[in-house]
Design a protein around this motif. Sequence first.
Motif, mmCIF file in Angstrom:
data_model
loop_
_atom_site.group_PDB
_atom_site.id
_atom_site.type_symbol
_atom_site.label_atom_id
_atom_site.label_comp_id
_atom_site.label_asym_id
_atom_site.label_seq_id
_atom_site.Cartn_x
_atom_site.Cartn_y
_atom_site.Cartn_z
ATOM 1 N N UNK A 110 0.835 -1.204 0.000
ATOM 2 C CA UNK A 110 0.000 0.000 0.000
ATOM 3 C C UNK A 110 0.868 1.252 0.000
ATOM 4 N N UNK A 111 1.829 1.293 0.897
ATOM 5 C CA UNK A 111 2.678 2.477 1.023
ATOM 6 C C UNK A 111 3.507 2.707 -0.231
ATOM 7 N N UNK A 112 4.158 1.678 -0.731
ATOM 8 C CA UNK A 112 5.102 1.867 -1.835
ATOM 9 C C UNK A 112 4.395 2.184 -3.152
ATOM 10 N N UNK A 113 3.292 1.510 -3.453
ATOM 11 C CA UNK A 113 2.565 1.816 -4.694
ATOM 12 C C UNK A 113 1.946 3.212 -4.608
ATOM 13 N N UNK A 114 1.409 3.559 -3.448
ATOM 14 C CA UNK A 114 0.808 4.890 -3.300
ATOM 15 C C UNK A 114 1.851 5.999 -3.409
#
Length: 446
Positions: free
Chosen positions: A370-374
């Motif tokens: 979630x964090x890295x793609x966002x």
Amino acid sequence: MAPNPAHTALWPAPHASEAVAATVHVPGSKSVTNRALVLASLASEPGWLRRPLRSRDTLLMAAALREMGVGIEETVSSSSSGAGSPDGTGEAWRILPAGLRGPATVDVGNAGTVMRFLPPVAALADGPVHFDGDPRAYERPLNGVVDALRVLGARIDDEGRGALPLTVHGGGALDGGTVEIDASSSSQFVSALLLSAPRFNQGVEVRHTGSTLPSMPHIRMTVDMLRAVGAQVDTPESGGEPNVWRVTPGALLGRDLTIEPDLSNAQPFLAAALVTGGRVLIPDWPARTTQPGDRLREIFTEMGGSCELADYGLVFTGSGSIHGIDVDLGDVGELTPGIAAVAALADSPSTLRGVSHLRLHETDRLAALTKEINELGGDVTETADGLHIRPRRLHGGIFHTYDDHRMATAGAIIGLAVEGVQIENVATTAKTLPDFPELWTGMLGV
């Protein structure tokens, strides 16, 4: 202490300027290699493993078994291109079982198979075996194995943590018998007990009491491999009670086993064909397998590709379009990072379900994805048991891996379509996929 340069270095993920057209020899399966090492070490006669995976996880397993007295001889035939060859051709490990001994010290790294499969083996050793590992390994659950072994007669000192570090005080044998465990957080709890059970005095009857059981294909892999070396195993699929597995005590045979390619590690290369509208051949894809990665044929076809399974391997072809998917990945959770990466590049939303247990893997994979793609401009939302992914136009940036090999390969997949993605600590792929950067750039003709 200065940070390890390999952990802070940034790897520019190659951007694909055209459709991929490549043959990729994927190294052997980690899951099969590490199960085979355990079974061969517990056998009553020597055996061979051919084309084993040489990666951090499998070398940690081999080193641990050697510490406990098992002989493991590595050979490479003169016709081979060497131990580092992409397909491992010509390499073989000769396994020479011996009386398991302590004192010994085992470094599990961050390998779930090592930290969970070997405490039951250590209970059979003559002396104490101490287990330690990476900092993240301390956070991964071991209570299912530790509590079960105590019920079965083992003495374990873990200061009540149900986690590393711990010491198994081997007594040379283990009573075995019936045990109830909750394996909701990891199917490896079940596999760990089954693998060593033929050497327990009474065998074992494992009763899973939890409401869910992830990664069932890995338990089926364990059962199939036990039967292949002569063990008698009763399972729910063979007419037994639901969620109950029984292994009868008895001698295990030494076998000559050729390790299948790691189908889960084929994922990024198949994804490359899907993302670029190209074509990738994975030689020696098995016609029948218990590996969870075989499900990629179905999932990536639904997301816009097509595949053909022939005697020589699997040919996967992308159509030039990527479609979103609504899929339960409970049985194949390890595929989630790669599927999430592809879904972030799709033409419609995706929902990935049934993978709440990924919060306990090498990292909290749901939070990390979630964090890295966002941070690359995506729109990913965590759900109670998975991810909801709404595709958006992505941009370059640093993709952190959290010492998780599947995070690194997920970032590489996104980098094919998005310029300027830099993977932090791509070296972590050595956990299960040695030489990934070279395989990746070779596929792209870079």
